[in-house]
Design a protein around this motif. Structure first.
Motif, PDB file in Angstrom:
ATOM      1  N   TYR A  56      -7.443   5.028  96.548  1.00 10.24           N
ATOM      2  CA  TYR A  56      -5.988   5.115  97.324  1.00 10.24           C
ATOM      3  C   TYR A  56      -5.083   4.816  96.085  1.00 10.24           C
ATOM      4  O   TYR A  56      -5.321   3.783  95.387  1.00 10.24           O
ATOM      5  CB  TYR A  56      -6.529   4.452  98.289  1.00 10.24           C
ATOM      6  N   TYR A 114      -1.023   3.358  97.890  1.00  7.40           N
ATOM      7  CA  TYR A 114      -0.286   2.896  98.417  1.00  7.40           C
ATOM      8  C   TYR A 114       1.114   2.862  97.755  1.00  7.40           C
ATOM      9  O   TYR A 114       0.995   2.429  96.680  1.00  7.40           O
ATOM     10  CB  TYR A 114      -0.729   2.075  99.056  1.00  7.40           C
ATOM     11  N   LEU A 151       3.639  -1.256 103.579  1.00 11.48           N
ATOM     12  CA  LEU A 151       2.621  -0.256 102.948  1.00 11.48           C
ATOM     13  C   LEU A 151       3.256   1.244 103.500  1.00 11.48           C
ATOM     14  O   LEU A 151       2.232   0.818 104.866  1.00 11.48           O
ATOM     15  CB  LEU A 151       1.891  -1.184 103.057  1.00 11.48           C
ATOM     16  N   ILE A 194       0.361   4.563 103.317  1.00  9.94           N
ATOM     17  CA  ILE A 194      -0.864   5.645 102.659  1.00  9.94           C
ATOM     18  C   ILE A 194      -0.020   6.747 101.830  1.00  9.94           C
ATOM     19  O   ILE A 194       0.897   7.252 102.986  1.00  9.94           O
ATOM     20  CB  ILE A 194      -2.224   5.985 103.048  1.00  9.94           C
ATOM     21  N   SER A 226      -5.685   9.767  99.839  1.00 12.78           N
ATOM     22  CA  SER A 226      -6.877   9.086  98.582  1.00 12.78           C
ATOM     23  C   SER A 226      -7.876   9.802  98.510  1.00 12.78           C
ATOM     24  O   SER A 226      -7.778  11.507  99.197  1.00 12.78           O
ATOM     25  CB  SER A 226      -7.784   8.621 100.193  1.00 12.78           C
ATOM     26  N   THR A 234     -17.381   4.183 101.689  1.00 15.19           N
ATOM     27  CA  THR A 234     -16.472   5.147 102.717  1.00 15.19           C
ATOM     28  C   THR A 234     -18.326   5.427 103.056  1.00 15.19           C
ATOM     29  O   THR A 234     -18.224   5.726 104.122  1.00 15.19           O
ATOM     30  CB  THR A 234     -15.794   5.720 102.686  1.00 15.19           C
ATOM     31  N   LEU A 289     -19.593   5.326 106.635  1.00 18.46           N
ATOM     32  CA  LEU A 289     -19.112   4.391 106.830  1.00 18.46           C
ATOM     33  C   LEU A 289     -18.366   2.367 107.464  1.00 18.46           C
ATOM     34  O   LEU A 289     -19.144   1.652 108.200  1.00 18.46           O
ATOM     35  CB  LEU A 289     -18.759   4.191 108.848  1.00 18.46           C
ATOM     36  N   GLN A 311     -11.105  -2.142 102.130  1.00 18.92           N
ATOM     37  CA  GLN A 311     -10.935  -1.887 100.865  1.00 18.92           C
ATOM     38  C   GLN A 311     -10.406  -2.739  99.615  1.00 18.92           C
ATOM     39  O   GLN A 311      -9.666  -3.919  99.882  1.00 18.92           O
ATOM     40  CB  GLN A 311      -9.154  -1.240 101.271  1.00 18.92           C
ATOM     41  N   ARG A 366     -11.811   0.095 113.889  1.00 18.03           N
ATOM     42  CA  ARG A 366     -12.143  -0.886 112.512  1.00 18.03           C
ATOM     43  C   ARG A 366     -10.417  -1.894 112.091  1.00 18.03           C
ATOM     44  O   ARG A 366      -9.260  -0.950 111.984  1.00 18.03           O
ATOM     45  CB  ARG A 366     -12.772  -0.699 111.737  1.00 18.03           C
ATOM     46  N   TYR A 419      -8.657  -4.828 109.718  1.00 15.83           N
ATOM     47  CA  TYR A 419      -8.471  -5.569 108.706  1.00 15.83           C
ATOM     48  C   TYR A 419      -7.482  -6.501 109.244  1.00 15.83           C
ATOM     49  O   TYR A 419      -6.135  -6.195 108.944  1.00 15.83           O
ATOM     50  CB  TYR A 419      -8.197  -4.775 107.328  1.00 15.83           C
ATOM     51  N   TYR A 455      -4.985  -8.976 105.886  1.00 16.59           N
ATOM     52  CA  TYR A 455      -4.634  -9.356 104.391  1.00 16.59           C
ATOM     53  C   TYR A 455      -3.770  -9.966 104.137  1.00 16.59           C
ATOM     54  O   TYR A 455      -2.908  -9.838 105.664  1.00 16.59           O
ATOM     55  CB  TYR A 455      -4.318  -8.172 103.964  1.00 16.59           C
ATOM     56  N   SER A 484      -8.409  -9.077 100.910  1.00 17.17           N
ATOM     57  CA  SER A 484      -9.123  -8.983 101.995  1.00 17.17           C
ATOM     58  C   SER A 484      -9.082 -10.671 102.972  1.00 17.17           C
ATOM     59  O   SER A 484      -9.842 -11.529 102.174  1.00 17.17           O
ATOM     60  CB  SER A 484      -9.494  -7.907 101.869  1.00 17.17           C
ATOM     61  N   VAL A 496     -12.463  -8.276 108.023  1.00 19.26           N
ATOM     62  CA  VAL A 496     -12.721  -7.535 108.138  1.00 19.26           C
ATOM     63  C   VAL A 496     -13.010  -7.459 109.955  1.00 19.26           C
ATOM     64  O   VAL A 496     -14.295  -7.940 110.613  1.00 19.26           O
ATOM     65  CB  VAL A 496     -13.699  -6.852 108.288  1.00 19.26           C
ATOM     66  N   LEU A 520     -14.703  -5.290 113.145  1.00 16.70           N
ATOM     67  CA  LEU A 520     -15.817  -4.194 113.702  1.00 16.70           C
ATOM     68  C   LEU A 520     -15.647  -3.254 115.169  1.00 16.70           C
ATOM     69  O   LEU A 520     -16.066  -2.457 115.424  1.00 16.70           O
ATOM     70  CB  LEU A 520     -16.948  -4.152 112.212  1.00 16.70           C
ATOM     71  N   PHE A 573      -0.975  -9.026 106.832  1.00 16.51           N
ATOM     72  CA  PHE A 573      -0.750  -7.935 107.142  1.00 16.51           C
ATOM     73  C   PHE A 573      -2.163  -7.406 107.937  1.00 16.51           C
ATOM     74  O   PHE A 573      -3.481  -8.069 108.605  1.00 16.51           O
ATOM     75  CB  PHE A 573      -0.824  -6.763 106.463  1.00 16.51           C
ATOM     76  N   ALA A 582      -8.772   7.364 109.276  1.00 14.89           N
ATOM     77  CA  ALA A 582      -9.438   8.097 109.324  1.00 14.89           C
ATOM     78  C   ALA A 582     -10.574   7.780 108.559  1.00 14.89           C
ATOM     79  O   ALA A 582     -11.134   8.455 107.378  1.00 14.89           O
ATOM     80  CB  ALA A 582      -8.205   9.131 107.688  1.00 14.89           C
ATOM     81  N   SER A 583     -11.076   6.854 109.392  1.00 15.66           N
ATOM     82  CA  SER A 583     -12.895   6.767 109.343  1.00 15.66           C
ATOM     83  C   SER A 583     -13.207   6.710 107.791  1.00 15.66           C
ATOM     84  O   SER A 583     -14.170   6.925 106.973  1.00 15.66           O
ATOM     85  CB  SER A 583     -13.532   8.453 109.711  1.00 15.66           C
ATOM     86  N   GLY A 584     -12.143   5.548 107.184  1.00 12.33           N
ATOM     87  CA  GLY A 584     -12.087   4.636 106.188  1.00 12.33           C
ATOM     88  C   GLY A 584     -11.303   5.569 105.258  1.00 12.33           C
ATOM     89  O   GLY A 584     -11.237   4.438 103.891  1.00 12.33           O
ATOM     90  N   TYR A 585     -10.836   6.807 104.911  1.00 10.10           N
ATOM     91  CA  TYR A 585     -10.236   6.770 103.733  1.00 10.10           C
ATOM     92  C   TYR A 585      -8.463   7.090 104.345  1.00 10.10           C
ATOM     93  O   TYR A 585      -8.010   7.038 102.995  1.00 10.10           O
ATOM     94  CB  TYR A 585      -9.923   8.885 104.206  1.00 10.10           C
ATOM     95  N   ALA A 586      -8.038   6.038 104.918  1.00 14.21           N
ATOM     96  CA  ALA A 586      -6.620   5.752 105.231  1.00 14.21           C
ATOM     97  C   ALA A 586      -6.711   4.146 106.177  1.00 14.21           C
ATOM     98  O   ALA A 586      -7.057   4.346 107.270  1.00 14.21           O
ATOM     99  CB  ALA A 586      -5.639   6.546 105.305  1.00 14.21           C
ATOM    100  N   LEU A 587      -5.796   3.146 105.908  1.00 14.19           N
ATOM    101  CA  LEU A 587      -5.269   2.576 106.005  1.00 14.19           C
ATOM    102  C   LEU A 587      -3.586   2.250 107.064  1.00 14.19           C
ATOM    103  O   LEU A 587      -2.893   3.108 106.237  1.00 14.19           O
ATOM    104  CB  LEU A 587      -5.237   0.526 105.691  1.00 14.19           C
ATOM    105  N   PHE A 633      -1.002   0.455 107.737  1.00 14.51           N
ATOM    106  CA  PHE A 633      -0.562  -1.544 108.255  1.00 14.51           C
ATOM    107  C   PHE A 633       0.370  -1.625 109.315  1.00 14.51           C
ATOM    108  O   PHE A 633       1.298  -0.729 108.946  1.00 14.51           O
ATOM    109  CB  PHE A 633      -0.137  -1.779 106.282  1.00 14.51           C
TER     110      PHE A 633
END
Lengths: 115, 111
Positions: free
Chosen positions: A33, A35, A43, A45, A48, A96, A99, A104, B31, B33, B35, B45, B48, B50, B88, B94-99, B101
């Motif tokens: 990723y 950011y 922050l 994104i 990715s 990923t 899941l 990260q 999910r 998180y 930080y 981190s 987490v 879940l 934070f 996105a199913s793990g592809y973006a956070l 914040f």
């Protein structure tokens, strides 16, 4: 043995220049990723990649072009730098697959200052 | 668009006191998180979370998640100076592809 490493740590350059930031992870993660953290610490994104494939492109100007030569590397090239690009850019990686519940992992950041 | 709101954004507290940071988010996510970021440093981190009702503790920090209320809390017990940092919360969008914040809570613990 840094897990996510970015170079350079500091980048000071003039408006209009082109620059690149490199990122490498040795964690065996499948997703990387970028950011952006602005001066107010917010922050957001940018991109990715999963196994070298672009997954997220979050309305970032075309001047920003990520490249992932393999799943351990994700570089960021920025053309025609503008004052508003001044920020800290963080690279991160994670798994990923299935899941995963792993967080990260972030690099130390690249502090970009545009003069 | 998913919104993640933290409050307070700034917190000054005395050593030995307890306090809670709140993180609200606007759409369903399983999910969440937490930080920590020290000045000029990377993001570390902490937790987490879940599932609904998840509670995790590490030292003087405890985090919880209520997915029905779309709320997570980070509770600080008997604060010490070393906890001074920005915290934070982040939500998977996105199913793990973006956070996504929150704006962060800048915590200062004073003697």
């Amino acid at each position: 043995d840094t897990a996510v490493s970015q170079t350079p740590k500091y980048l000071v350059t003039q408006m209009g220049n082109d620059k690149s930031i490199k990122c490498e992870q040795n964690l065996g993660h499948d997703t990387m990723y970028w950011y952006k953290q602005d001066s107010k610490k917010f922050l957001k994104i940018m991109f990715s990649y999963n196994n070298k494939e672009l997954i997220i492109n979050e309305t970032v100007p075309n001047r920003f072009s990520p490249k992932s030569p393999d799943k351990a590397h994700l570089n960021l090239h920025i053309n025609s730098l503008e004052l508003g690009d001044s920020a800290v850019y963080f690279c991160a990686s994670s798994n990923t697959r299935g899941l995963s519940n792993q967080p990260q992992h972030f690099g130390d950041g690249t502090r970009l200052s545009i003069l | 668009e998913l919104k993640v709101e933290q409050n307070p954004l700034f917190l000054s507290m005395q050593e030995g006191k307890n306090y809670t940071i709140y993180c609200n988010y606007s759409t369903t996510s399983d999910r969440l998180y937490w930080y920590r970021q020290d000045p000029g440093k990377s993001l570390e981190s902490l937790f987490v979370l879940l599932s609904n009702g998840a509670v995790k503790q590490e030292g003087r920090l405890m985090a919880s998640l209520d997915t029905k209320a779309r709320l997570s809390t980070l509770h600080i017990t008997a604060a010490v100076h070393d906890l001074s940092a920005t915290y934070f919360c982040a939500v998977d969008i996105a199913s793990g592809y973006a956070l996504n914040f929150g704006k962060g809570t800048s915590l200062l613990v004073t003697p």
